[in-house]
Scaffold this active site. Structure first.
Site, PDB file in Angstrom:
ATOM      1  CB  SER A   8      -0.893  -0.004   1.235  1.00  0.00           C
ATOM      2  OG  SER A   8      -1.641   1.188   1.294  1.00  0.00           O
ATOM      3  CB  CYS A  24      -3.960   5.353  11.844  1.00  0.00           C
ATOM      4  SG  CYS A  24      -3.938   4.691  10.206  1.00  0.00           S
ATOM      5  N   GLY A  75      11.361  -4.100   2.685  1.00  0.00           N
ATOM      6  CA  GLY A  75      12.664  -4.173   2.048  1.00  0.00           C
ATOM      7  C   GLY A  75      12.808  -5.256   0.993  1.00  0.00           C
TER       8      GLY A  75
END
Ligand SMILES: Cc1cc2nc3c(=O)[nH]c(=O)nc-3n(C[C@H](O)[C@H](O)[C@H](O)COP(=O)(O)O)c2cc1C
Length: 307
Positions: A25, A134, A248
């Site tokens: 995302s 969040c 990564g």
């Protein structure tokens, strides 16, 4: 060779991917931005940028900084909002072969549930991925995913709101990611994605000020791979759910490491910025590895590091 993976075996709709390579995302837009570069329909799944209830402009500039073997970003959930996503993006996705997963983000638990319920059953959206990195606005701003209790509360609320598969994406910015993983599994997640970015900062020494407009940001890229891999390995030993490894991954060999550590699927993120074909290159490389090693079914590789 069989590369298919089922990421929501207990869900009534299921989430069957033709292969384990997904996009992460926020690094692949809405998929459309890359469709002229390569045949994105070949991928296992596309995860779109986080969607919030209302459209958001994101954080002040600068929002990106290069770091040794990584990138620090503070985009701040810039997106078009859930209603525009349903109206403008989903109809196109409905004609695609590749499943699209909507990453969702909220400031309150009700907001997460509300966004999810709007997306449930929308043609073109196969699952939601709940971004629990969040800030929990009502609880003073700590990430929802920072502790097992709030992570489980978000998961349970989204689970109750929808019938489609629920993937929960964990943050590494927590004391014990295994406890958070167990909590979201018990709260009804179908699969777990891990990891999101690690909190970090860069200072501009000429200005004697933090470089990013929002002071801190999230670190991604090769620098975080060993951390992500270790978290996948440890979570794989504690929960039965399918895991989606992320952090990564640049090459097929990186992806295979995550699969051997316990991931059923993987996501390619920051690597797409330097090489927009990276997800396809990773997929091709996994196929070549399986052919060379005489592996007929990808499931033979999942989690073998633990046995
Ligand atoms: C520019 C940028 C934007 C991102 N936006 C989101 C987002 O909206 N939602 C989310 O769950 N993760 C987001 N992420 C995190 C990535 O999906 C991924 O978890 C992280 O970058 C680690 O993978 P990587 O090292 O392969 O990039 C973003 C990452 C970057 C670099």
């Amino acid at each position: 060779m069989n590369l298919s993976v089922q990421l929501a075996p207990k869900n009534q709709h299921g989430l069957l991917l033709a292969n384990p390579v997904m996009t992460a995302s926020g690094t692949f837009g809405y998929g459309t931005e890359y469709s002229h570069i390569f045949d994105i329909q070949k991928l296992g799944a596309i995860v779109c940028k986080a969607t919030t209830l209302e459209p958001r402009d994101g954080n002040p500039q600068p929002r990106l900084a290069e770091t040794p073997s990584g990138v620090l970003n503070s985009i701040g959930l810039q997106n078009i909002g859930v209603n525009a996503l349903i109206k403008e993006k989903a109809p196109l996705w409905a004609s695609w072969q590749v499943p699209v997963i909507a990453n969702i983000a909220g400031e309150t638990i009700d907001e997460y549930a509300n966004i999810a319920s709007k997306l449930d059953g929308v043609a073109g959206i196969s699952a939601v991925e709940v971004n629990i990195s969040c800030p929990n606005v009502k609880a003073g701003g700590a990430e929802f995913g920072a502790n097992p209790k709030s992570a489980a509360e978000v998961t349970a609320a989204v689970r109750a709101a929808i019938s489609m598969p629920v993937l929960v994406k964990l943050t590494p910015n927590t004391g014990d990611i295994v406890k958070v993983a167990i909590a979201v599994a018990e709260a009804g997640a179908d699969a777990i994605s891990l990891i999101n970015t690690l909190k970090g900062m860069v200072i501009d020494i000429a200005k004697r000020r933090p470089l990013l407009g929002s002071i801190t940001g999230g670190l991604s890229g090769p620098a975080i791979k060993p951390v992500a891999l270790c978290m996948v390995y440890e979570v794989a030993g504690a929960v039965e759910l399918p895991l989606i490894g992320c952090g990564g991954i640049n090459t097929a060999s990186d992806a295979i490491e995550f699969i051997i550590a316990g991931a059923s699927a993987i996501q390619v993120g920051t690597a797409s910025f330097a090489n927009p074909r990276a997800p396809l290159d990773v997929l091709d490389g996994i196929e070549q590895f399986m052919e060379k090693e005489g592996i007929d079914n990808l499931t033979e590789l999942i989690g073998v590091a633990r046995y």
